[in-house]
Design a protein around this motif. Structure first.
Motif, mmCIF file in Angstrom:
data_model
loop_
_atom_site.group_PDB
_atom_site.id
_atom_site.type_symbol
_atom_site.label_atom_id
_atom_site.label_comp_id
_atom_site.label_asym_id
_atom_site.label_seq_id
_atom_site.Cartn_x
_atom_site.Cartn_y
_atom_site.Cartn_z
ATOM 1 N N ASP A 138 1.013 -1.194 -0.047
ATOM 2 C CA ASP A 138 0.282 -0.226 0.027
ATOM 3 C C ASP A 138 1.025 1.614 0.119
ATOM 4 O O ASP A 138 2.078 1.317 0.604
ATOM 5 C CB ASP A 138 -1.355 0.222 1.191
ATOM 6 N N ILE A 139 0.622 2.703 -0.786
ATOM 7 C CA ILE A 139 0.692 3.798 -1.249
ATOM 8 C C ILE A 139 0.514 4.597 0.127
ATOM 9 O O ILE A 139 -0.670 4.607 -0.069
ATOM 10 C CB ILE A 139 0.887 4.372 -2.233
ATOM 11 N N ILE A 140 1.395 4.830 1.467
ATOM 12 C CA ILE A 140 1.235 5.446 2.364
ATOM 13 C C ILE A 140 1.866 6.401 3.328
ATOM 14 O O ILE A 140 1.234 7.207 4.350
ATOM 15 C CB ILE A 140 0.588 4.032 4.056
ATOM 16 N N ALA A 141 2.803 6.785 2.420
ATOM 17 C CA ALA A 141 3.170 7.993 3.164
ATOM 18 C C ALA A 141 2.902 8.818 2.123
ATOM 19 O O ALA A 141 2.034 9.056 0.895
ATOM 20 C CB ALA A 141 5.644 7.553 2.106
ATOM 21 N N ARG A 157 11.934 5.028 -6.200
ATOM 22 C CA ARG A 157 11.167 6.411 -5.390
ATOM 23 C C ARG A 157 10.709 6.154 -4.203
ATOM 24 O O ARG A 157 10.300 6.225 -3.530
ATOM 25 C CB ARG A 157 11.140 8.076 -6.678
ATOM 26 N N LEU A 158 9.323 5.626 -5.303
ATOM 27 C CA LEU A 158 8.079 4.968 -4.612
ATOM 28 C C LEU A 158 7.858 4.698 -3.712
ATOM 29 O O LEU A 158 7.252 4.180 -2.435
ATOM 30 C CB LEU A 158 6.686 4.737 -5.584
ATOM 31 N N ALA A 159 8.765 3.008 -3.927
ATOM 32 C CA ALA A 159 9.501 2.259 -3.004
ATOM 33 C C ALA A 159 10.305 2.465 -1.949
ATOM 34 O O ALA A 159 9.554 2.383 -0.953
ATOM 35 C CB ALA A 159 9.760 0.609 -3.609
ATOM 36 N N ASP A 160 11.069 3.134 -1.679
ATOM 37 C CA ASP A 160 11.969 3.823 -1.197
ATOM 38 C C ASP A 160 10.708 4.746 0.170
ATOM 39 O O ASP A 160 11.581 5.064 1.361
ATOM 40 C CB ASP A 160 13.200 4.460 -1.835
ATOM 41 N N GLU A 161 10.195 5.868 -0.522
ATOM 42 C CA GLU A 161 9.027 7.005 0.341
ATOM 43 C C GLU A 161 8.040 5.120 0.893
ATOM 44 O O GLU A 161 7.637 6.424 1.883
ATOM 45 C CB GLU A 161 8.080 7.308 -0.476
ATOM 46 N N GLY A 178 9.310 2.486 2.390
ATOM 47 C CA GLY A 178 9.780 1.914 3.207
ATOM 48 C C GLY A 178 10.339 0.432 2.840
ATOM 49 O O GLY A 178 10.237 -0.250 3.637
ATOM 50 N N HIS A 179 9.889 0.100 1.057
ATOM 51 C CA HIS A 179 10.493 -1.207 1.314
ATOM 52 C C HIS A 179 11.740 -1.029 0.124
ATOM 53 O O HIS A 179 12.150 -0.871 -1.341
ATOM 54 C CB HIS A 179 8.918 -1.722 -0.390
ATOM 55 N N SER A 180 12.773 -1.170 1.022
ATOM 56 C CA SER A 180 13.834 -1.147 0.444
ATOM 57 C C SER A 180 14.977 -2.696 -0.268
ATOM 58 O O SER A 180 15.708 -2.819 -1.075
ATOM 59 C CB SER A 180 15.162 -0.441 2.159
ATOM 60 N N GLY A 181 13.109 -3.422 -0.414
ATOM 61 C CA GLY A 181 13.798 -4.322 -0.713
ATOM 62 C C GLY A 181 13.779 -3.891 -2.629
ATOM 63 O O GLY A 181 14.395 -5.067 -3.267
ATOM 64 N N VAL A 182 12.519 -3.187 -2.839
ATOM 65 C CA VAL A 182 13.124 -2.877 -4.190
ATOM 66 C C VAL A 182 14.110 -2.580 -4.847
ATOM 67 O O VAL A 182 14.884 -1.072 -4.301
ATOM 68 C CB VAL A 182 11.504 -2.157 -4.850
ATOM 69 N N LYS A 183 14.883 -3.376 -5.985
ATOM 70 C CA LYS A 183 16.392 -2.511 -5.900
ATOM 71 C C LYS A 183 16.288 -2.019 -7.592
ATOM 72 O O LYS A 183 15.344 -2.968 -8.403
ATOM 73 C CB LYS A 183 17.163 -3.785 -6.016
ATOM 74 N N LEU A 184 16.743 -1.390 -7.828
ATOM 75 C CA LEU A 184 16.473 -0.494 -9.120
ATOM 76 C C LEU A 184 18.412 -1.330 -9.864
ATOM 77 O O LEU A 184 19.442 -1.216 -9.695
ATOM 78 C CB LEU A 184 16.407 1.108 -9.052
#
Length: 145
Positions: free
Chosen positions: A6-9, A66-70, A72-78
């Motif tokens: 979910d996008i919560i940020a 950036r969306l993932a990082d915002e 808290g999903h740091s497991g998404v790697k670019l």
């Protein structure tokens, strides 16, 4: 693999997607995927894909990272990967390769990786297996790269 959250940020990109009505990562990613493949006016703007309603593999995936990082999903790697571009995974390249006696050309491509899964939201029709099976090398990068 369908990876979502979910996008919560209440940060820039998250707020932009929520205003568009996309409340989770997979819906936001599918929206980005269906946008036309085109160069952006100002690729240094973090919202250029949303502003221009188009993007490339690099700008689309940087936005999603950036969306993932915002959120808290740091497991998404670019990732940037160098793959074997050939007549099977890229339309129209086969005659050029044949004319020059080549089996493939090394080509760069940006995508996301979550654990062992490749997530490609470029929207050009390359199958995940085509990329994964033809990777020569890959490295993790940041959205600013």
């Amino acid at each position: 693999m369908k990876y979502t959250f979910d996008i919560i940020a209440n940060a820039t990109i998250s707020t932009f997607f929520k205003k568009l009505g996309f409340g989770n990562f997979i819906r936001a990613s599918e929206h980005v995927k269906q946008l036309p493949y085109r160069r952006n006016q100002d690729k240094n703007s973090i919202t250029c894909v949303l502003d221009d309603r188009c993007g490339t593999c690099s700008t689309k995936h940087a936005l999603l990272k950036r969306l993932a990082d915002e959120n808290g999903h740091s497991g998404v790697k670019l990732m940037v990967g160098i793959y074997k571009m050939d007549g099977h995974n890229t339309d129209g390249i086969k005659p050029v390769l044949e004319r020059h006696g080549l089996n493939y050309l090394p080509e760069a491509h940006n995508y996301l990786r979550v654990n062992d899964a490749v997530l490609d939201f470029t929207g050009l029709g390359m199958r995940k297996a085509d990329l994964s099976n033809n990777l020569l090398t890959e490295i993790e990068i940041t959205p600013d790269q």
